[in-house]
Design a protein around this motif. Structure first.
Motif, mmCIF file in Angstrom:
data_model
loop_
_atom_site.group_PDB
_atom_site.id
_atom_site.type_symbol
_atom_site.label_atom_id
_atom_site.label_comp_id
_atom_site.label_asym_id
_atom_site.label_seq_id
_atom_site.Cartn_x
_atom_site.Cartn_y
_atom_site.Cartn_z
ATOM 1 N N ASN A 350 0.844 -1.188 0.000
ATOM 2 C CA ASN A 350 0.000 0.000 0.000
ATOM 3 C C ASN A 350 0.877 1.235 0.000
ATOM 4 O O ASN A 350 2.076 1.165 0.315
ATOM 5 C CB ASN A 350 -0.935 0.010 1.212
ATOM 6 N N LYS A 351 0.275 2.361 -0.362
ATOM 7 C CA LYS A 351 0.994 3.629 -0.370
ATOM 8 C C LYS A 351 0.077 4.703 0.196
ATOM 9 O O LYS A 351 -1.081 4.840 -0.220
ATOM 10 C CB LYS A 351 1.430 3.989 -1.795
ATOM 11 N N ILE A 352 0.603 5.466 1.140
ATOM 12 C CA ILE A 352 -0.183 6.470 1.853
ATOM 13 C C ILE A 352 0.437 7.844 1.638
ATOM 14 O O ILE A 352 1.656 8.012 1.743
ATOM 15 C CB ILE A 352 -0.218 6.159 3.370
ATOM 16 N N LYS A 353 -0.383 8.831 1.322
ATOM 17 C CA LYS A 353 0.101 10.207 1.229
ATOM 18 C C LYS A 353 0.503 10.697 2.615
ATOM 19 O O LYS A 353 0.083 10.148 3.636
ATOM 20 C CB LYS A 353 -0.998 11.117 0.656
ATOM 21 N N PHE A 354 1.273 11.766 2.652
ATOM 22 C CA PHE A 354 1.728 12.289 3.935
ATOM 23 C C PHE A 354 0.588 12.876 4.772
ATOM 24 O O PHE A 354 0.738 13.063 5.983
ATOM 25 C CB PHE A 354 2.819 13.344 3.718
ATOM 26 N N ASP A 355 -0.552 13.148 4.112
ATOM 27 C CA ASP A 355 -1.705 13.641 4.878
ATOM 28 C C ASP A 355 -2.562 12.500 5.411
ATOM 29 O O ASP A 355 -3.604 12.731 6.039
ATOM 30 C CB ASP A 355 -2.552 14.598 4.040
ATOM 31 N N GLY A 356 -2.141 11.247 5.141
ATOM 32 C CA GLY A 356 -2.843 10.099 5.682
ATOM 33 C C GLY A 356 -3.860 9.470 4.760
ATOM 34 O O GLY A 356 -4.431 8.425 5.073
ATOM 35 N N THR A 357 -4.122 10.080 3.609
ATOM 36 C CA THR A 357 -5.096 9.505 2.678
ATOM 37 C C THR A 357 -4.410 8.502 1.752
ATOM 38 O O THR A 357 -3.244 8.678 1.381
ATOM 39 C CB THR A 357 -5.756 10.609 1.824
ATOM 40 N N PRO A 358 -5.117 7.446 1.373
ATOM 41 C CA PRO A 358 -4.515 6.433 0.492
ATOM 42 C C PRO A 358 -4.177 7.017 -0.871
ATOM 43 O O PRO A 358 -4.954 7.796 -1.429
ATOM 44 C CB PRO A 358 -5.609 5.364 0.377
ATOM 45 N N LEU A 359 -3.035 6.655 -1.399
ATOM 46 C CA LEU A 359 -2.656 7.099 -2.735
ATOM 47 C C LEU A 359 -3.090 6.087 -3.776
ATOM 48 O O LEU A 359 -3.483 6.454 -4.875
ATOM 49 C CB LEU A 359 -1.147 7.331 -2.794
ATOM 50 N N PHE A 360 -3.035 4.809 -3.408
ATOM 51 C CA PHE A 360 -3.527 3.767 -4.311
ATOM 52 C C PHE A 360 -5.046 3.708 -4.222
ATOM 53 O O PHE A 360 -5.642 4.019 -3.180
ATOM 54 C CB PHE A 360 -2.948 2.407 -3.935
ATOM 55 N N LYS A 361 -5.667 3.265 -5.304
ATOM 56 C CA LYS A 361 -7.121 3.118 -5.317
ATOM 57 C C LYS A 361 -7.570 2.117 -4.259
ATOM 58 O O LYS A 361 -8.610 2.271 -3.629
ATOM 59 C CB LYS A 361 -7.577 2.672 -6.702
ATOM 60 N N LYS A 362 -6.779 1.073 -4.086
ATOM 61 C CA LYS A 362 -7.029 0.096 -3.042
ATOM 62 C C LYS A 362 -5.711 -0.634 -2.757
ATOM 63 O O LYS A 362 -4.820 -0.664 -3.613
ATOM 64 C CB LYS A 362 -8.107 -0.913 -3.459
#
Length: 631
Positions: A350-362
């Motif tokens: 998985n990959k998470i943006k620095f603001d905590g929201t997911p970067l990948f669709k799933k």
């Protein structure tokens, strides 16, 4: 004509026959009973035993140093400092002196390249040592402990220049020494010191003490107690202290270089912190939580999971409203420009943006045990025990829609065939070929290594695809046809088990993170490349870092890490020879045995330096034999 034919036959026989070597190139009489041989990153063979510690350089006719002051040196009394020329020798039990939690009465630091003692407790006024830490690239030694009785056995800190062995400075850490007080009021060392220019931070049970060793005085002392380790940001103005709790959890404290606490409250972290990265937008923290208790046994055998947090560097507060689910331990962890990429040992990426929201669709479902996560021109490739694919790091979309599935591999290793635009994966039973553009899957070759082995090494050579294990070697052409398959039977299970962990222990030039930096570790994903290329890149990086250290010994290490491997085209296999157990030197391109080294020992103990091309063999209880592998 018959005579000429006979001569040609004899010449062909001699050319094809391996040269058998029984006499060593060098023989070293160490004396006493040797307990262990250890090949250091510096290329020096250390030999410890009942007569102390000796050092042998490659190609030397005799040991260049013998340390006998402590008598017998046990393996657990030696500490090799990674990617350095230093070994730390320790003798003495638990401290009986107030002021230290645990200390040793004797410590000696030896430069294994020069053979010189660069620090000795007895020669520098120390009675017992609580902490001894070498800082690279500063090439400094910081010592925390109790001074001799004549100085009141006071807790103090000293700093030493390892290039010269001279003391740079010294400071008393207990301003109330000599006053009447209870034992509980006496400060004790609680963790590793931290060096920042001329300033040393020493964690104690009463707080962190900052000392100016040049002037010999205490600059400040705060009340942050029981810190075990520290890191600083790039400016050196902000320091993070980690307090490891007895229940397995961690507390993170932050203070300035002036000692002032910068967070209102410490940050409580569940579990043990395993990764910590200071980033422009905050602090990335990974901790492992062991279920079933904090004991070593429960940590090894019990289940658990990793926790990932992103903290506000200014306040210590969690910036993510909801932490990403892990459901297992983090096996891969990479910081990228747009977020944090991680892979789990149990499967999943998985990959998470620095603001905590997911970067990948799933989250990406993968098989367990992710062997490889690396970038390619097409995206990021991952390879597990049961599947592989390339994914877009911006969206998480798979490049190969169907994915690559295969039966759970016995042993996974891979290579990139640039000339033919394909990835090759060995599952232990077959070689899978994957077209890098289309993802089309085909079987390049079926495999059957003998001796119940599977390939653990795989790479492209100019001669073809090379695969190897401990006892097997194989070369395939571009169509998967076998050029050769060589198998040398292991010399009996009892012998093999004895040497398996130590057999062909080479001086691998891997840069230890702790040696590379004392501030904060870096977790950046690398490009997909062969094991040989990765090693060459690490060696080059190490050589560059060594070249910036003003030291004769680091100059020698720079030369070593810039050198080409002397045995890059050969593999050495332990097997039964006609004259006894020994090693065979087999050419990777032809499969021909070029040399046999007879050890005449059913249970040989040896080390191989593949950079300099020497085999060191314990040929007697107090004797080492060296064989030049280049000839």
């Amino acid at each position: 004509m018959k005579k000429l034919s006979f001569l040609l036959f004899a010449l062909a026989f001699l050319v094809g026959k391996a040269w058998t070597q029984t006499a060593p190139t060098f023989k070293y009489t160490i004396g006493g009973k040797i307990e262990k041989m250890t090949l250091t990153d510096a290329g020096v063979l250390l030999v410890n035993g009942s007569n102390g510690l000796a050092g042998i350089k490659p190609g030397a006719s005799s040991p260049h140093f013998n340390f006998a002051e402590y008598g017998k040196i046990k393996e657990e009394e030696m500490e090799l400092v990674p990617m350095s020329p230093y070994v730390v020798l320790t003798q003495g039990g638990k401290s009986q002196i107030p002021g230290t939690i645990f200390a040793n009465s004797k410590r000696t630091v030896i430069d294994v390249i020069t053979g010189e003692k660069v620090f000795v407790t007895e020669e520098n006024g120390w009675k017992q040592i609580a902490q001894l830490k070498i800082f690279i690239p500063e090439n400094k030694l910081v010592v925390v402990g109790n001074r001799e009785k004549s100085e009141g056995e006071v807790l103090a800190v000293g700093i030493y220049d390892l290039a010269t062995g001279k003391q740079d400075g010294f400071a008393n850490l207990d301003p109330n020494a000599g006053k009447v007080r209870s034992a509980a009021a006496i400060p004790m060392s609680s963790g590793a010191p931290f060096l920042l220019n001329d300033q040393v931070f020493v964690p104690t049970t009463k707080g962190v003490v900052s000392a100016n060793v040049k002037e010999g005085g205490i600059i400040w002392q705060n009340e942050i107690k029981n810190i075990t380790s520290m890191v600083a940001d790039e400016t050196g103005n902000e320091i993070y202290g980690f307090e490891e709790r007895s229940n397995g959890d961690t507390r993170i404290h932050k203070f300035g270089k002036d000692g002032q606490e910068l967070w209102e409250d410490e940050r409580k972290i569940k579990g043990s912190v395993t990764r910590f990265q200071i980033l422009p937008g905050g602090l990335a923290v990974v901790s492992d939580v062991f279920k079933g208790g904090s004991s070593l046994v429960s940590q090894i055998g019990g289940s658990g999971e990793s926790k990932i947090a992103f903290l506000d560097a200014a306040t210590g507060e969690d910036l993510w409203e909801k932490a990403p689910k892990t459901k297992g331990y983090v096996q891969h962890f990479y910081v990228m420009e747009d977020g944090i990429l991680f892979g789990l040992a149990e499967g999943g990426i998985n990959k998470i943006k620095f603001d905590g929201t997911p970067l990948f669709k799933k989250p990406i479902d993968t098989g367990a045990n992710i062997h490889t996560m690396a970038t390619t021109p097409q995206g990021m490739i991952y390879i597990t025990d049961t599947d592989a694919n390339i994914i877009d790091l911006n969206t998480g979309d798979a490049k190969w829609k169907k994915g690559i599935q295969y039966k759970k591999a016995i042993s996974v290793t891979s290579a990139y065939d640039q000339a033919n635009g394909r990835y090759l994966i060995s599952t232990g039973e077959e070689i899978l070929a994957i077209d890098e553009n289309t993802g089309d899957l085909s079987t390049l070759a079926k495999l059957k290594f003998e001796g119940k082995e599977s390939p653990n090494t795989m790479g492209m050579r100019s001669s073809g695809l090379y695969l190897a294990s401990d006892q097997n070697m194989m070369l395939l052409d571009v169509d998967g046809q076998e050029n050769y398959h060589v198998f040398h039977k292991a010399p009996g299970q009892s012998t093999f088990a004895k040497v398996a962990l130590g057999a062909l222990t080479v001086a691998s030039a891997t840069v230890a993170a702790a040696a590379a930096s004392q501030s904060t570790y870096s977790y950046y994903i690398g490009e997909y490349s062969s094991a040989e290329a990765q090693r060459a890149n690490r060696n080059a990086a190490a050589a560059e870092s060594f070249s910036n250290i003003a030291s004769v010994s680091y100059g020698e290490m720079t030369k070593r890490f810039k050198a080409t491997m002397a045995t890059a085209n050969d593999q050495f296999i332990l097997t039964d020879l006609s004259d006894g157990v020994g090693l065979v030197k087999v050419n990777k391109d032809t499969g021909n045995t070029e040399k046999e080294i007879v050890l005449k020992d059913k249970k040989p103990v040896y080390e191989v330096d593949d950079i300099e091309g020497f085999l060191y063999y314990l040929s007697g209880s107090g004797e080492i034999s060296a064989f030049d592998l280049k000839n």
